[in-house]
Motif scaffolding. Sequence first.
Motif, PDB file in Angstrom:
ATOM      1  N   ALA A 128      45.666  77.507  -8.458  1.00  0.00           N
ATOM      2  CA  ALA A 128      46.529  77.144  -9.427  1.00  0.00           C
ATOM      3  C   ALA A 128      47.603  76.345  -9.319  1.00  0.00           C
ATOM      4  CB  ALA A 128      46.837  78.480 -10.463  1.00  0.00           C
ATOM      5  N   ARG A 129      48.184  76.729  -8.113  1.00  0.00           N
ATOM      6  CA  ARG A 129      49.392  76.108  -7.667  1.00  0.00           C
ATOM      7  C   ARG A 129      49.119  74.731  -7.345  1.00  0.00           C
ATOM      8  NH1 ARG A 129      51.276  80.477  -5.264  1.00  0.00           N
ATOM      9  NH2 ARG A 129      50.311  79.895  -3.356  1.00  0.00           N
ATOM     10  N   GLN A 130      48.035  74.452  -6.803  1.00  0.00           N
ATOM     11  CA  GLN A 130      47.634  72.862  -6.367  1.00  0.00           C
ATOM     12  C   GLN A 130      47.327  72.060  -7.676  1.00  0.00           C
ATOM     13  OE1 GLN A 130      44.415  73.885  -3.635  1.00  0.00           O
ATOM     14  NE2 GLN A 130      45.643  73.235  -2.053  1.00  0.00           N
ATOM     15  N   ILE A 131      46.834  72.483  -8.384  1.00  0.00           N
ATOM     16  CA  ILE A 131      46.302  71.767  -9.629  1.00  0.00           C
ATOM     17  C   ILE A 131      47.445  71.621 -10.355  1.00  0.00           C
ATOM     18  CG2 ILE A 131      45.128  71.906 -11.660  1.00  0.00           C
ATOM     19  CD1 ILE A 131      43.001  73.529 -10.422  1.00  0.00           C
ATOM     20  N   ALA A 132      48.587  72.427 -10.529  1.00  0.00           N
ATOM     21  CA  ALA A 132      49.831  72.295 -11.427  1.00  0.00           C
ATOM     22  C   ALA A 132      50.547  71.234 -10.547  1.00  0.00           C
ATOM     23  CB  ALA A 132      50.526  73.650 -11.407  1.00  0.00           C
ATOM     24  N   ARG A 133      50.568  71.115  -9.174  1.00  0.00           N
ATOM     25  CA  ARG A 133      51.279  70.150  -8.440  1.00  0.00           C
ATOM     26  C   ARG A 133      50.705  68.812  -8.671  1.00  0.00           C
ATOM     27  NH1 ARG A 133      54.078  71.056  -2.760  1.00  0.00           N
ATOM     28  NH2 ARG A 133      55.158  68.865  -2.385  1.00  0.00           N
ATOM     29  N   ILE A 134      49.407  68.457  -8.633  1.00  0.00           N
ATOM     30  CA  ILE A 134      48.752  67.317  -8.891  1.00  0.00           C
ATOM     31  C   ILE A 134      49.053  66.670 -10.213  1.00  0.00           C
ATOM     32  CG2 ILE A 134      46.665  66.237  -9.112  1.00  0.00           C
ATOM     33  CD1 ILE A 134      45.479  68.110  -6.828  1.00  0.00           C
ATOM     34  N   ALA A 135      48.855  67.871 -11.309  1.00  0.00           N
ATOM     35  CA  ALA A 135      49.044  67.449 -12.669  1.00  0.00           C
ATOM     36  C   ALA A 135      50.578  66.916 -12.702  1.00  0.00           C
ATOM     37  CB  ALA A 135      48.825  68.726 -13.599  1.00  0.00           C
ATOM     38  N   MET A 136      51.536  67.560 -12.329  1.00  0.00           N
ATOM     39  CA  MET A 136      52.875  67.279 -12.574  1.00  0.00           C
ATOM     40  C   MET A 136      53.055  65.917 -11.708  1.00  0.00           C
ATOM     41  SD  MET A 136      56.127  68.947 -10.626  1.00  0.00           S
ATOM     42  CE  MET A 136      55.858  70.568 -10.794  1.00  0.00           C
ATOM     43  N   GLY A 137      52.224  65.432 -10.777  1.00  0.00           N
ATOM     44  CA  GLY A 137      52.182  63.998 -10.306  1.00  0.00           C
ATOM     45  C   GLY A 137      51.819  63.165 -11.370  1.00  0.00           C
ATOM     46  N   TRP A 138      50.980  63.361 -12.187  1.00  0.00           N
ATOM     47  CA  TRP A 138      50.552  62.697 -12.979  1.00  0.00           C
ATOM     48  C   TRP A 138      51.014  62.738 -14.507  1.00  0.00           C
ATOM     49  CZ3 TRP A 138      44.293  64.169 -12.914  1.00  0.00           C
ATOM     50  CH2 TRP A 138      43.745  63.127 -12.208  1.00  0.00           C
ATOM     51  N   ARG A 139      52.012  63.713 -14.311  1.00  0.00           N
ATOM     52  CA  ARG A 139      53.080  63.843 -15.484  1.00  0.00           C
ATOM     53  C   ARG A 139      52.106  64.097 -16.770  1.00  0.00           C
ATOM     54  NH1 ARG A 139      56.000  63.338 -11.823  1.00  0.00           N
ATOM     55  NH2 ARG A 139      57.789  61.870 -11.438  1.00  0.00           N
ATOM     56  N   LEU A 140      51.104  65.278 -16.459  1.00  0.00           N
ATOM     57  CA  LEU A 140      50.638  65.774 -17.520  1.00  0.00           C
ATOM     58  C   LEU A 140      51.282  67.032 -18.067  1.00  0.00           C
ATOM     59  CD1 LEU A 140      46.933  66.190 -16.248  1.00  0.00           C
ATOM     60  CD2 LEU A 140      48.098  64.202 -17.588  1.00  0.00           C
ATOM     61  N   LYS A 141      51.179  67.202 -19.262  1.00  0.00           N
ATOM     62  CA  LYS A 141      51.900  68.389 -20.018  1.00  0.00           C
ATOM     63  C   LYS A 141      51.247  69.657 -19.955  1.00  0.00           C
ATOM     64  CE  LYS A 141      54.048  69.382 -24.344  1.00  0.00           C
ATOM     65  NZ  LYS A 141      54.428  68.973 -25.742  1.00  0.00           N
ATOM     66  N   PRO A 142      51.623  70.867 -18.973  1.00  0.00           N
ATOM     67  CA  PRO A 142      51.066  72.077 -19.094  1.00  0.00           C
ATOM     68  C   PRO A 142      51.061  72.875 -20.441  1.00  0.00           C
ATOM     69  CG  PRO A 142      53.020  72.212 -18.036  1.00  0.00           C
ATOM     70  CD  PRO A 142      52.868  70.927 -18.192  1.00  0.00           C
ATOM     71  N   VAL A 143      50.120  72.974 -21.007  1.00  0.00           N
ATOM     72  CA  VAL A 143      50.175  73.781 -22.385  1.00  0.00           C
ATOM     73  C   VAL A 143      49.730  75.277 -22.405  1.00  0.00           C
ATOM     74  CG1 VAL A 143      49.732  71.473 -23.630  1.00  0.00           C
ATOM     75  CG2 VAL A 143      47.913  72.825 -23.230  1.00  0.00           C
ATOM     76  N   ALA A 144      49.359  75.717 -21.267  1.00  0.00           N
ATOM     77  CA  ALA A 144      49.082  77.186 -20.904  1.00  0.00           C
ATOM     78  C   ALA A 144      49.255  77.331 -19.706  1.00  0.00           C
ATOM     79  CB  ALA A 144      47.635  77.489 -21.424  1.00  0.00           C
ATOM     80  N   GLU A 145      49.570  78.879 -19.393  1.00  0.00           N
ATOM     81  CA  GLU A 145      49.506  79.257 -17.948  1.00  0.00           C
ATOM     82  C   GLU A 145      48.079  79.382 -17.452  1.00  0.00           C
ATOM     83  OE1 GLU A 145      52.269  80.711 -16.207  1.00  0.00           O
ATOM     84  OE2 GLU A 145      53.069  79.801 -17.866  1.00  0.00           O
ATOM     85  N   PRO A 146      47.760  78.949 -16.171  1.00  0.00           N
ATOM     86  CA  PRO A 146      46.711  78.876 -15.338  1.00  0.00           C
ATOM     87  C   PRO A 146      46.077  80.095 -15.720  1.00  0.00           C
ATOM     88  CG  PRO A 146      48.205  78.318 -13.681  1.00  0.00           C
ATOM     89  CD  PRO A 146      49.145  78.909 -14.917  1.00  0.00           C
TER      90      PRO A 146
END
Length: 172
Positions: free
Chosen positions: A111-129
Motif C-alpha cells: 500500500a505504501r509503495q502504491i501511495a508513493r508512486i501515486a504521489m509522484g503522479w500527483r493523483l488524489k487519494p480518495v480512500a484509505e488503502p
Amino acid sequence: MAFVTHNRAMPTLLIVHHTLTGGTLQMAQAAAEGGAAEAGVQVRMLRAQEAGVQDVLAAAGYLFATPENLASMAGVMKDFFDRTYYGALERIEGRPYASMVCAGSDGEGAARQIARIAMGWRLKPVAEPLIVCTHAQTPEAIAAPKRIAEADRERCRALGEALATGLALGIF
Ligand SMILES: Cc1cc2nc3c(=O)[nH]c(=O)nc-3n(C[C@H](O)[C@H](O)[C@H](O)COP(=O)(O)O)c2cc1C
C-alpha cells in the motif's frame, strides 16, 4: 477481463489488477460490480500486464489492486507502473485513485509503495488503502486458491461504488 461497461462519453474508472491465487481478482471484481452500479461511469478492468500508458491517460480515475509479495506490490504490478510512469507524468495530475491489497498477514508495504508512486503522479487519494488479509502464511496456504469473504468483497464493492459515484458527480 476487458470492459464491464462501455461508453466513450462517460468518465472511465480504470481498475488495474494482478493476482496469483485469485484473491485480488475477487476484490477487483467486487469493486467493478460496485462501480458498475453507477450509471454515469464506465468501468474498465485490465490485468496489469495488459495495461499501458494510453489506458492510464484515457481514464478519469484509478483503482490499483495487487497482492503483497515479499512486503512489496507484486512484480507484475510494479512492471505496470514502470512502463507507464513517465508517459503519464504531468498528464494525469489531480485525478482520483484508491488502492486495494490482498495480503497474507500485512499489506502495508504494498500500500505504501502504491501511495508513493501515486504521489509522484500527483493523483488524489480518495480512500484509505483497502487491505484484505487471507491469513496465508505456510507454503501450502500461500499456494492455495483464495476465497475472499463476502464481508470483504462488500468493502471492495463499496469502494468501487464510491469511486464511480465521485467520478460521475465530479466531486473529487
Ligand atoms: C512470494 C510471495 C511472497 C509473499 N509475501 C507476503 C508478504 O510479504 N506479506 C503478506 O502479507 N503476504 C505475503 N504473501 C501472501 C500473499 O499476499 C497472499 O497469498 C495473497 O492472498 C495473494 O493474493 P492473490 O490471491 O491475489 O494472489 C506472499 C505470497 C507470495 C507468493
